[in-house]
Design a protein around this motif. Structure first.
Motif, short mmCIF file in Angstrom:
data_model
loop_
_atom_site.label_atom_id
_atom_site.label_comp_id
_atom_site.label_asym_id
_atom_site.label_seq_id
_atom_site.Cartn_x
_atom_site.Cartn_y
_atom_site.Cartn_z
N ARG A 266 0.84 -1.19 0.00
CA ARG A 266 0.00 0.00 0.00
C ARG A 266 0.88 1.24 0.00
N LEU A 267 0.46 2.25 -0.76
CA LEU A 267 1.10 3.56 -0.71
C LEU A 267 0.26 4.41 0.22
N LEU A 268 0.91 5.00 1.24
CA LEU A 268 0.18 5.63 2.35
C LEU A 268 0.54 7.10 2.52
N ALA B 43 5.97 17.22 1.30
CA ALA B 43 7.39 16.89 1.11
C ALA B 43 7.41 15.65 0.23
N LEU B 44 7.97 15.79 -0.98
CA LEU B 44 7.91 14.72 -1.95
C LEU B 44 9.25 14.54 -2.67
N GLY B 45 9.34 13.51 -3.49
CA GLY B 45 10.55 13.23 -4.25
C GLY B 45 10.69 14.17 -5.42
N ARG B 46 11.67 13.86 -6.26
CA ARG B 46 11.94 14.73 -7.40
C ARG B 46 10.82 14.62 -8.44
N PRO B 47 10.78 15.53 -9.43
CA PRO B 47 9.66 15.58 -10.38
C PRO B 47 9.36 14.27 -11.09
N THR B 48 10.35 13.41 -11.28
CA THR B 48 10.11 12.14 -11.98
C THR B 48 9.59 11.03 -11.06
N CYS B 49 9.42 11.32 -9.77
CA CYS B 49 9.00 10.31 -8.79
C CYS B 49 7.54 9.90 -9.02
N GLN B 50 7.30 8.61 -9.12
CA GLN B 50 5.95 8.09 -9.33
C GLN B 50 5.04 8.42 -8.15
N TRP B 51 5.58 8.32 -6.93
CA TRP B 51 4.76 8.59 -5.75
C TRP B 51 4.36 10.07 -5.69
N LEU C 79 8.84 14.08 9.91
CA LEU C 79 9.00 13.87 11.35
C LEU C 79 9.15 15.18 12.12
N ALA C 80 9.65 16.21 11.44
CA ALA C 80 9.77 17.52 12.07
C ALA C 80 8.42 18.24 12.14
N GLY C 81 7.39 17.63 11.56
CA GLY C 81 6.07 18.24 11.59
C GLY C 81 5.88 19.34 10.58
N LEU C 82 6.73 19.37 9.55
CA LEU C 82 6.68 20.46 8.57
C LEU C 82 5.80 20.14 7.37
N ALA C 83 5.60 18.85 7.09
CA ALA C 83 4.89 18.52 5.86
C ALA C 83 4.29 17.11 5.93
N VAL C 84 3.46 16.84 4.94
CA VAL C 84 2.84 15.53 4.72
C VAL C 84 3.53 14.90 3.52
N SER C 85 3.64 13.57 3.51
CA SER C 85 4.25 12.90 2.37
C SER C 85 3.55 11.58 2.11
N VAL C 86 4.06 10.82 1.14
CA VAL C 86 3.55 9.48 0.85
C VAL C 86 4.72 8.50 0.87
N PHE C 87 4.48 7.33 1.49
CA PHE C 87 5.48 6.28 1.56
C PHE C 87 4.80 4.92 1.42
N TYR D 134 -7.72 12.61 3.34
CA TYR D 134 -6.69 12.20 2.39
C TYR D 134 -7.19 11.00 1.59
N PRO D 135 -7.24 11.15 0.27
CA PRO D 135 -7.83 10.11 -0.60
C PRO D 135 -6.96 8.88 -0.72
N PRO D 136 -7.56 7.73 -1.08
CA PRO D 136 -6.77 6.51 -1.31
C PRO D 136 -5.77 6.72 -2.43
N LEU D 137 -4.65 6.00 -2.34
CA LEU D 137 -3.59 6.09 -3.34
C LEU D 137 -3.44 4.74 -4.05
N PRO D 138 -2.93 4.74 -5.27
CA PRO D 138 -2.70 3.45 -5.96
C PRO D 138 -1.63 2.64 -5.23
N PRO D 139 -1.64 1.33 -5.39
CA PRO D 139 -0.61 0.51 -4.72
C PRO D 139 0.77 0.77 -5.29
N CYS D 140 1.76 0.37 -4.53
CA CYS D 140 3.16 0.49 -4.95
C CYS D 140 3.68 -0.90 -5.31
#
Length: 293
Positions: A165-167, A185-193, A225-233, A251-257
């Motif tokens: 699951r991607l959460l 807080a997310l990965g670089r522009p090419t990141c699928q997540w 963890l610093a409480g600055l942002a939300v992300s997906v893992f 927060y809506p459901p995400l596609p599986p990883c």
């Protein structure tokens, strides 16, 4: 009378399915193209149904071919495991594995420990880079194996070995997830997540802003963890101090990883095959509860 499937034919069949071509598969299994064609003719005769449908120059599997592929992979895998149990002790040399740092913390300790116990004479080199970079390294032949996040662009070259699951995640001690717009807080522009997160929020009608961007999973985790942002893992990448968010928090459901395994088809080796089996078995042994710890 029941006929058994030929292991060598199944290995060639899997190679065709993964490369999409009789010609490329011939290079993988070290046979001539005519020998590959003859093997597949005999395999079709053995199962009694067509397993390939011509699609231009490509070799597309029929519905029966897709069904056979699942069995073929399992039979070939079991064959390799059986042979490895008798030859592992004699293996020595060097093997190079690529893995994104998103998975390194969770998967590498188990994989390295298992591999080291059974192959004490083998030198293992690990390279941590994003999946897209590892894919290019495999194409260039500078890696033996790579664990990647599977995408449609990965094609048949990648074998899907795990689905998680991607959460949505946020700090368990802070409330950045309640902010509007949502800080991300997310990965670089090419990141699928990253694409999946932004698309899901847009479709859900929830305003957001990209606050932190990094190709390094540790940096993204630090912002969460610093409480600055939300992300997906994916669930295997969750860390202590994170909380999982769902529809109750908006927060809506995400596609599986999907997690895939890429192999260097240009230079296959017994060492790479042995490591691949340890990776597959190691990920199979991780339960959802283990991954979420």
């Amino acid at each position: 009378m029941t006929f058994l499937l030929d292991g060598d034919q199944l290995r060639t069949f899997v190679a065709i399915a993964e490369t999409g071509s009789f010609t490329r598969a011939a290079d993988v299994v070290h046979k001539t193209q005519s020998a590959v064609s003859m093997q597949m003719k005999r395999l079709e005769e053995r199962v009694g149904r067509p397993i390939f449908a011509r699609d231009g120059r490509a070799s597309r599997l029929t519905e029966d071919g897709e069904r056979l592929l699942d069995y073929a992979r399992r039979i070939v895998k079991l064959n390799l495991e059986a042979m490895a149990s008798f030859t592992d002790a004699a293996l020595s040399g060097h093997v190079c594995l690529g893995v994104p740092d998103d998975y390194a913390d969770r998967y590498l300790p188990e994989i390295m420990a298992r591999f080291s116990r059974t192959h004490p004479s083998v030198e293992l080199t690990v390279i941590c880079e994003p999946s897209s970079d590892l894919t290019e390294r495999i194409k260039a032949g500078t890696l033996d194996l790579a664990i990647i996040t599977y995408t449609a662009d990965s094609g048949r070259q990648a074998q899907v070995i795990r689905r998680e699951r991607l959460l949505w995640v946020a700090s368990a001690r802070h409330s950045a997830h309640n902010e509007t717009p949502v800080p991300l807080a997310l990965g670089r522009p090419t990141c699928q997540w990253r694409d999946a997160a932004i698309t899901a929020l847009a479709m859900y009608g929830r305003h957001h802003r990209l606050l932190y961007s990094s190709p390094n999973a540790g940096a993204v985790s630090a912002a969460v963890l610093a409480g600055l942002a939300v992300s997906v893992f994916p669930e295997s990448a969750l860390r202590p101090g994170m909380r999982v968010l769902g529809t109750a928090e908006g927060y809506p459901p995400l596609p599986p990883c999907d997690i895939g395994l890429l192999r260097n088809r240009h230079a296959p080796s017994p060492l790479a095959d042995a490591l691949a089996q340890h990776i597959i078995q190691g990920l199979d042994n991780i339960t959802e509860a283990d991954a979420a710890e």
